[in-house]
Design a protein around this motif. Structure first.
Motif, short mmCIF file in Angstrom:
data_model
loop_
_atom_site.label_atom_id
_atom_site.label_comp_id
_atom_site.label_asym_id
_atom_site.label_seq_id
_atom_site.Cartn_x
_atom_site.Cartn_y
_atom_site.Cartn_z
N GLU A 1 36.27 39.37 39.51
CA GLU A 1 34.89 39.06 39.87
C GLU A 1 34.61 39.34 41.33
O GLU A 1 33.47 39.60 41.71
CB GLU A 1 34.57 37.59 39.55
CG GLU A 1 34.51 37.30 38.06
CD GLU A 1 34.08 35.87 37.79
OE1 GLU A 1 33.89 35.12 38.78
OE2 GLU A 1 33.94 35.49 36.62
N GLY A 2 35.65 39.27 42.14
CA GLY A 2 35.48 39.55 43.57
C GLY A 2 35.35 41.03 43.88
O GLY A 2 35.08 41.40 45.03
N TYR A 3 35.55 41.87 42.87
CA TYR A 3 35.45 43.33 43.04
C TYR A 3 34.51 43.87 41.95
O TYR A 3 34.96 44.49 40.98
CB TYR A 3 36.82 43.98 42.96
CG TYR A 3 37.76 43.54 44.05
CD1 TYR A 3 37.90 44.28 45.22
CD2 TYR A 3 38.49 42.35 43.94
CE1 TYR A 3 38.75 43.87 46.23
CE2 TYR A 3 39.33 41.93 44.95
CZ TYR A 3 39.46 42.70 46.10
OH TYR A 3 40.29 42.28 47.09
N LEU B 1 46.84 44.32 46.37
CA LEU B 1 46.98 42.91 46.71
C LEU B 1 47.78 42.17 45.64
O LEU B 1 48.56 41.26 45.97
CB LEU B 1 45.59 42.28 46.87
CG LEU B 1 44.83 42.71 48.12
CD1 LEU B 1 43.38 42.27 48.06
CD2 LEU B 1 45.49 42.16 49.39
N SER B 2 47.61 42.56 44.38
CA SER B 2 48.38 41.91 43.32
C SER B 2 49.87 42.21 43.47
O SER B 2 50.71 41.34 43.24
CB SER B 2 47.87 42.35 41.94
OG SER B 2 48.28 43.68 41.63
N MET B 3 50.21 43.44 43.88
CA MET B 3 51.61 43.80 44.09
C MET B 3 52.18 43.09 45.31
O MET B 3 53.33 42.64 45.30
CB MET B 3 51.75 45.31 44.25
CG MET B 3 51.53 46.10 42.97
SD MET B 3 52.69 45.67 41.66
CE MET B 3 54.26 46.08 42.43
N VAL B 4 51.36 42.98 46.36
CA VAL B 4 51.79 42.25 47.56
C VAL B 4 52.09 40.80 47.20
O VAL B 4 53.12 40.23 47.61
CB VAL B 4 50.71 42.34 48.65
CG1 VAL B 4 50.99 41.33 49.77
CG2 VAL B 4 50.66 43.74 49.23
N LEU C 1 42.57 45.86 44.76
CA LEU C 1 42.98 44.69 43.99
C LEU C 1 44.42 44.85 43.50
O LEU C 1 45.21 43.90 43.57
CB LEU C 1 42.04 44.49 42.80
CG LEU C 1 42.39 43.34 41.84
CD1 LEU C 1 42.50 42.03 42.59
CD2 LEU C 1 41.37 43.25 40.72
N LEU C 2 44.77 46.03 43.00
CA LEU C 2 46.14 46.25 42.52
C LEU C 2 47.16 46.15 43.65
O LEU C 2 48.25 45.62 43.48
CB LEU C 2 46.24 47.61 41.83
CG LEU C 2 45.45 47.77 40.53
CD1 LEU C 2 45.68 49.15 39.94
CD2 LEU C 2 45.84 46.70 39.53
N PHE D 1 46.71 37.14 38.04
CA PHE D 1 46.16 37.33 39.38
C PHE D 1 45.05 38.38 39.35
O PHE D 1 43.98 38.19 39.95
CB PHE D 1 47.28 37.77 40.33
CG PHE D 1 46.87 37.98 41.76
CD1 PHE D 1 47.07 36.98 42.70
CD2 PHE D 1 46.29 39.17 42.18
CE1 PHE D 1 46.70 37.16 44.03
CE2 PHE D 1 45.91 39.36 43.49
CZ PHE D 1 46.12 38.35 44.42
N ILE D 2 45.28 39.49 38.65
CA ILE D 2 44.29 40.56 38.57
C ILE D 2 43.02 40.07 37.88
O ILE D 2 41.90 40.26 38.38
CB ILE D 2 44.87 41.78 37.83
CG1 ILE D 2 46.00 42.42 38.66
CG2 ILE D 2 43.79 42.82 37.54
CD1 ILE D 2 46.79 43.47 37.90
N LEU D 3 43.18 39.43 36.73
CA LEU D 3 42.03 38.99 35.95
C LEU D 3 41.23 37.93 36.69
O LEU D 3 39.99 37.90 36.63
CB LEU D 3 42.49 38.46 34.59
CG LEU D 3 43.12 39.51 33.65
CD1 LEU D 3 43.69 38.83 32.41
CD2 LEU D 3 42.09 40.56 33.27
#
Length: 308
Positions: free
Chosen positions: A56-58, A76-79, A73-74, A50-52
């Motif tokens: 590109e969006g960040y 949102l990845s945890m959510v 980003l982190l 998900f992070i990788l």
């Protein structure tokens, strides 16, 4: 055959990630540093992808350098991971955001959870064995007044998490000493995040508009802004209010760091309000117990079914 096919798909997804990291070796060690202390290989593999996929969006993210974009980003990845693996629900705009970000990302054999309405609808079944199954699981019958029971944290969870937070306490204490002591001019979130990540864990941030909190007193004049709740390893750390996400997160971090000002910290099971119901939650407390004054929970990672 279906199992073999699913295994093949999972291995294919892993191969794609491994190939990408092989082509970008500067990312491999950095992204591994983002792994949570208690994440299983399966959970981390999915969140890593998900992070990788969304880096590109960040474009302002620079591996190895903290930034608000990386924090976002982190978070949102945890959510997303909490939603997929723990069944946590968040405000609809957040759910829409993580769903869009996870488009094309498949998690094989992810936990399957049903809504309360789906569970209650099982009262229409006529099969004797199914009715006995309902009774054995102590689920309320359709039309009953009770709510489905929430399992809450496992009985041993507080004791299992205590060693980690003992270590984190020492790390935070030394970091605050080096920063000149606790004060209003510190970047509280940066300090807390650095200490948590140094302990090989990660912070989870839940954001909710102030006006959407059901337990807010009706006469409260201020209803604009955001509320942030911080957790680490599913343990509640603090809540803060601000005009936007960053300000709310900063205040929540400040409240969390206050807990580390005593002689020790303790993980305990406390009663909190969540969506109008009382639930048992894991909470980090200082030597002066403050459980009675805890704010309502914004997230709840210990439920098998969403609260209604």
């Amino acid at each position: 055959m279906r199992f073999v096919s699913e295994m093949a798909e999972a291995e294919k997804a892993e191969d794609v990630v491994s190939e990408f990291l092989g082509q970008n070796p500067h990312l491999a060690q950095w992204v591994e540093s983002l792994r949570g202390h208690c994440e299983t290989n399966k959970q981390w593999g999915a969140r890593r992808e998900f992070i990788l996929r969304n880096m590109e969006g960040y474009p302002t993210i620079q591996p190895g350098h903290p930034s608000p974009s990386l924090d976002r980003l982190l978070s949102l990845s945890m959510v997303w991971a909490n939603h997929i693996f723990l069944g946590c629900l968040y405000p609809q705009p957040v759910m829409d955001k993580i769903t869009a970000m996870a488009e094309g990302l498949e998690v094989h054999e992810a936990p399957v959870r049903k809504t309360r309405d789906e569970i209650m609808g099982r009262g229409k079944r006529s099969s004797l064995s199914e009715r006995e199954d309902d009774v054995s699981q102590k689920r309320p019958k359709a039309g009953g007044a009770g709510r489905p029971p929430k399992p809450g944290p496992p009985p041993q969870a507080a004791a299992e998490h205590q060693p980690f937070f003992n270590r984190l306490y020492k790390t935070v204490a030394w970091r605050l000493v080096s920063a000149g002591g606790f004060g209003p001019n510190l970047d509280h979130f940066d300090i807390l995040r650095a200490c948590v990540e140094g302990a090989k864990a990660s912070l989870s941030c839940a954001f909710v508009p102030l006006r959407d909190i059901p337990d807010l007193p009706a006469g409260r004049a201020q209803r604009d802004g955001q509320v942030c709740e911080l957790r680490c390893l599913s343990v509640y750390l603090g809540t803060g209010y601000g005009r936007d996400d960053a300000a709310a997160r900063a205040m929540a971090s400040k409240e969390a760091l206050k807990t580390f000002q005593g002689r020790k910290v303790t993980v305990r099971v406390c009663r909190r309000r969540f969506r109008g119901s009382d639930v048992e939650d894991l909470v980090l407390l200082d030597e002066q117990t403050r459980g009675a004054g805890l704010p309502p929970a914004l997230s709840y990672p210990f439920q098998s079914e969403p609260a209604s």
